[in-house]
Design a protein around this motif. Structure first.
Motif, mmCIF file in Angstrom:
data_model
loop_
_atom_site.group_PDB
_atom_site.id
_atom_site.type_symbol
_atom_site.label_atom_id
_atom_site.label_comp_id
_atom_site.label_asym_id
_atom_site.label_seq_id
_atom_site.Cartn_x
_atom_site.Cartn_y
_atom_site.Cartn_z
ATOM 1 N N PRO A 90 0.801 -1.230 0.000
ATOM 2 C CA PRO A 90 0.000 0.000 0.000
ATOM 3 C C PRO A 90 0.830 1.273 0.000
ATOM 4 O O PRO A 90 0.399 2.300 -0.545
ATOM 5 N N GLU A 91 2.022 1.227 0.608
ATOM 6 C CA GLU A 91 2.845 2.437 0.684
ATOM 7 C C GLU A 91 3.218 2.958 -0.702
ATOM 8 O O GLU A 91 3.326 4.183 -0.923
ATOM 9 N N THR A 92 3.415 2.055 -1.638
ATOM 10 C CA THR A 92 3.788 2.460 -3.005
ATOM 11 C C THR A 92 2.670 2.202 -4.014
ATOM 12 O O THR A 92 2.833 2.500 -5.204
ATOM 13 N N ASP A 93 1.576 1.634 -3.525
ATOM 14 C CA ASP A 93 0.443 1.287 -4.385
ATOM 15 C C ASP A 93 0.905 0.420 -5.566
ATOM 16 O O ASP A 93 0.561 0.668 -6.717
ATOM 17 N N THR A 94 1.688 -0.600 -5.231
ATOM 18 C CA THR A 94 2.224 -1.469 -6.266
ATOM 19 C C THR A 94 1.863 -2.932 -6.013
ATOM 20 O O THR A 94 1.624 -3.341 -4.878
ATOM 21 N N TYR A 95 1.872 -3.686 -7.104
ATOM 22 C CA TYR A 95 1.532 -5.105 -7.085
ATOM 23 C C TYR A 95 2.726 -5.899 -7.624
ATOM 24 O O TYR A 95 3.461 -5.428 -8.500
ATOM 25 N N GLN A 96 2.876 -7.122 -7.121
ATOM 26 C CA GLN A 96 4.001 -7.936 -7.574
ATOM 27 C C GLN A 96 3.597 -9.400 -7.655
ATOM 28 O O GLN A 96 2.918 -9.928 -6.767
ATOM 29 N N LEU A 97 4.018 -10.046 -8.731
ATOM 30 C CA LEU A 97 3.831 -11.486 -8.900
ATOM 31 C C LEU A 97 5.105 -12.169 -8.404
ATOM 32 O O LEU A 97 6.156 -12.035 -9.025
ATOM 33 N N PRO A 98 5.053 -12.892 -7.273
ATOM 34 C CA PRO A 98 6.265 -13.561 -6.788
ATOM 35 C C PRO A 98 6.834 -14.515 -7.829
ATOM 36 O O PRO A 98 6.089 -15.101 -8.628
ATOM 37 N N ASP A 99 8.148 -14.664 -7.821
ATOM 38 C CA ASP A 99 8.796 -15.534 -8.795
ATOM 39 C C ASP A 99 8.244 -16.957 -8.724
ATOM 40 O O ASP A 99 8.101 -17.624 -9.761
ATOM 41 N N GLU A 100 7.944 -17.411 -7.515
ATOM 42 C CA GLU A 100 7.427 -18.767 -7.349
ATOM 43 C C GLU A 100 6.055 -18.922 -7.990
ATOM 44 O O GLU A 100 5.704 -19.985 -8.496
ATOM 45 N N HIS A 101 5.259 -17.847 -7.978
ATOM 46 C CA HIS A 101 3.941 -17.878 -8.611
ATOM 47 C C HIS A 101 4.074 -17.758 -10.128
ATOM 48 O O HIS A 101 3.295 -18.358 -10.869
ATOM 49 N N ALA A 102 5.069 -16.993 -10.554
ATOM 50 C CA ALA A 102 5.304 -16.868 -11.997
ATOM 51 C C ALA A 102 5.674 -18.215 -12.604
ATOM 52 O O ALA A 102 5.338 -18.505 -13.758
ATOM 53 N N ALA A 103 6.344 -19.057 -11.828
ATOM 54 C CA ALA A 103 6.725 -20.384 -12.325
ATOM 55 C C ALA A 103 5.507 -21.252 -12.618
ATOM 56 O O ALA A 103 5.577 -22.190 -13.410
ATOM 57 N N VAL A 104 4.385 -20.926 -12.023
ATOM 58 C CA VAL A 104 3.155 -21.698 -12.205
ATOM 59 C C VAL A 104 2.233 -21.045 -13.236
ATOM 60 O O VAL A 104 1.506 -21.733 -13.952
ATOM 61 N N LEU A 105 2.287 -19.724 -13.347
ATOM 62 C CA LEU A 105 1.299 -19.004 -14.137
ATOM 63 C C LEU A 105 1.837 -18.288 -15.376
ATOM 64 O O LEU A 105 1.050 -17.887 -16.228
ATOM 65 N N ALA A 106 3.158 -18.121 -15.481
ATOM 66 C CA ALA A 106 3.660 -17.227 -16.520
ATOM 67 C C ALA A 106 4.611 -17.846 -17.521
ATOM 68 O O ALA A 106 4.904 -17.218 -18.545
ATOM 69 N N ASP A 107 5.112 -19.056 -17.274
ATOM 70 C CA ASP A 107 6.134 -19.617 -18.159
ATOM 71 C C ASP A 107 5.699 -20.976 -18.685
ATOM 72 O O ASP A 107 5.832 -21.992 -18.007
ATOM 73 N N PRO A 108 5.193 -21.034 -19.924
ATOM 74 C CA PRO A 108 4.706 -22.304 -20.482
ATOM 75 C C PRO A 108 5.778 -23.377 -20.625
ATOM 76 O O PRO A 108 5.455 -24.552 -20.788
ATOM 77 N N ASP A 109 7.050 -22.974 -20.571
ATOM 78 C CA ASP A 109 8.121 -23.948 -20.745
ATOM 79 C C ASP A 109 8.556 -24.607 -19.440
ATOM 80 O O ASP A 109 9.415 -25.494 -19.446
ATOM 81 N N ARG A 110 7.978 -24.201 -18.330
ATOM 82 C CA ARG A 110 8.325 -24.811 -17.049
ATOM 83 C C ARG A 110 7.398 -25.983 -16.759
ATOM 84 O O ARG A 110 6.212 -25.962 -17.106
ATOM 85 N N SER A 111 7.933 -26.985 -16.081
ATOM 86 C CA SER A 111 7.125 -28.170 -15.768
ATOM 87 C C SER A 111 5.998 -27.850 -14.797
ATOM 88 O O SER A 111 5.021 -28.602 -14.697
ATOM 89 N N THR A 112 6.108 -26.732 -14.070
ATOM 90 C CA THR A 112 5.104 -26.359 -13.073
ATOM 91 C C THR A 112 3.995 -25.483 -13.638
ATOM 92 O O THR A 112 3.062 -25.122 -12.919
ATOM 93 N N TYR A 113 4.063 -25.143 -14.903
ATOM 94 C CA TYR A 113 3.062 -24.260 -15.515
ATOM 95 C C TYR A 113 1.689 -24.928 -15.514
ATOM 96 O O TYR A 113 1.541 -26.052 -15.989
ATOM 97 N N ALA A 114 0.677 -24.241 -14.977
ATOM 98 C CA ALA A 114 -0.639 -24.859 -14.814
ATOM 99 C C ALA A 114 -1.782 -24.019 -15.367
ATOM 100 O O ALA A 114 -2.955 -24.358 -15.143
ATOM 101 N N ALA A 115 -1.483 -22.961 -16.082
ATOM 102 C CA ALA A 115 -2.545 -22.083 -16.568
ATOM 103 C C ALA A 115 -3.453 -22.756 -17.587
ATOM 104 O O ALA A 115 -4.600 -22.329 -17.782
ATOM 105 N N GLY A 116 -2.970 -23.817 -18.232
ATOM 106 C CA GLY A 116 -3.809 -24.511 -19.211
ATOM 107 C C GLY A 116 -5.083 -25.064 -18.629
ATOM 108 O O GLY A 116 -6.097 -25.203 -19.326
ATOM 109 N N PHE A 117 -5.061 -25.374 -17.340
ATOM 110 C CA PHE A 117 -6.264 -25.894 -16.676
ATOM 111 C C PHE A 117 -7.427 -24.923 -16.825
ATOM 112 O O PHE A 117 -8.577 -25.337 -17.006
ATOM 113 N N PHE A 118 -7.130 -23.632 -16.784
ATOM 114 C CA PHE A 118 -8.194 -22.631 -16.821
ATOM 115 C C PHE A 118 -8.697 -22.391 -18.241
ATOM 116 O O PHE A 118 -9.827 -21.951 -18.430
#
Length: 363
Positions: A90-118
């Motif tokens: 809130p102090e900077t009014d900013t949002y961040q996607l943690p690297d660990e979450h990006a491994a699941v939601l943002a990189d189709p080449d990673r074995s942990t990518y799961a966005a296809g389910f949706f």
């Protein structure tokens, strides 16, 4: 004997604490179902990809990076914070996607990518009316009755797991198969979809020739395009055919990736495979890691798989009016018996992951 009220609920005393706990669970499930739309949008609009590795971002900055309207982006971000997918400062009014979450939601080449389910969910929710009618009539809902999102989403969902395990773990667990592939073998990939499994094997074994078969022409055309992009068209081909009539014989390896349970005549498919195998050939059957015992599926993976069976797998098999409609959690013994009846008497659990079980099958 307990009587019932007009609403169908028992008239006797109920444990109100248990009622409250279950109510909270149902509300949480409903929230997750609604939030799934936001996850799908985040994937399709490139929001997760734009946030990956970018550090803290304001909603305006993320909107600029993605070319989207800031007001919508901010609303989406707030939903992501509520779901604990994204963090907020809130102090900077900013949002961040943690690297660990990006491994699941943002990189189709990673074995942990799961966005296809949706992406799959886009399709299955759209056919709810057809499925409701199927419950009443006993008829099926074929794969071809779903939108293209089902085919694209299924390929997208399974691709990371196949990329991580198919060549280094699953194929190496099959006795003598890797050696044949290295020398030069003939492979049939039945129910290949977009052909990710086919091309993964082809890239790893340049001396072998691979043929992918699927009943769905748009998927076959997509697979041909992917093979061409990867420079594999000279030794990878894709054709429209069913599991019971795909052409060719003398295959050293025949694969069924997460598709046998969708077939209305799995016995016929395995009988055809038995005829098409070369002497000493192997069938690799990859099936969901779910149990025939419903109580053993009370875990996140089991819940997702059995729900998918209600929405897609069982209706698909019933739509084909074959002798068997397995669903995706018939269990190892049921499939093993079908294989044995088809003349494939040698059966072994070769590998296992949280999502899949891999069987080596032969004459």
């Amino acid at each position: 004997m307990a009587t019932s009220t007009s609403a169908g609920a028992p008239s006797g005393a109920v444990d109100q604490e248990r009622v409250q706990r279950f109510l909270e669970k149902v509300i949480a499930d409903g929230g997750a179902a609604m939030a799934g739309l936001c996850t799908s949008l985040g994937d399709r609009l490139g929001l997760y990809a734009a946030m990956a590795g970018a550090g803290p971002l304001t909603s305006a900055r993320l909107a600029a990076r993605t070319g989207l309207v800031e007001r919508y982006v901010r609303e989406w971000l707030d939903a992501q914070v509520a779901g604990e997918y994204v963090t907020y400062t809130p102090e900077t009014d900013t949002y961040q996607l943690p690297d660990e979450h990006a491994a699941v939601l943002a990189d189709p080449d990673r074995s942990t990518y799961a966005a296809g389910f949706f992406t799959v969910l886009q399709a299955v929710y759209a056919t709810e009316d057809s499925l409701r009618e199927a419950f009443r009539t006993g008829e099926g809902v074929g794969w071809e009755e779903h939108s293209p999102a089902l085919f694209a989403g299924t390929a997208k969902f399974f691709r990371p797991g196949y990329t991580a395990a198919l060549v280094p773990e699953w194929l190496t667990a099959l006795d003598g198969v890797v050696e044949k592939l290295e020398r030069g073998a003939r492979v049939a990939d039945v129910g290949c979809g977009y052909g990710y499994s086919t091309t993964l094997m082809a890239r790893a074994f340049p001396r072998s020739y691979f043929r992918g078969f699927d009943f769905h022409r748009p998927s076959v055309e997509a697979a041909r395009g992917i093979a061409a992009e990867r420079g594999l068209a000279d030794r990878v081909s894709f054709d429209v055919a069913t599991a019971q009539d795909f052409p060719g014989e003398g295959f050293d390896l025949i694969t069924f990736f997460d598709c046998l349970h969708d077939i209305g005549d799995p016995g016929g498919a395995l009988l055809h495979a038995e005829h098409a195998l070369a002497d000493g050939g192997t069938c690799m059957i990859v099936e969901p890691n779910a149990s025939a015992n419903a109580q053993e599926n009370t875990n996140p993976v089991g819940r997702a798989l059995t729900a998918a069976s209600v929405a897609v797998c069982l209706p698909s098999a019933l739509a084909q009016h074959g002798p068997q409609a397995l669903g995706n959690h018939a269990g190892e013994e049921a499939i093993r018996q079908i294989a044995d009846d088809a003349g494939l008497h040698h059966w072994r659990l070769a590998a296992e992951s949280p999502v899949n079980r891999v069987y080596a099958v032969g004459r």
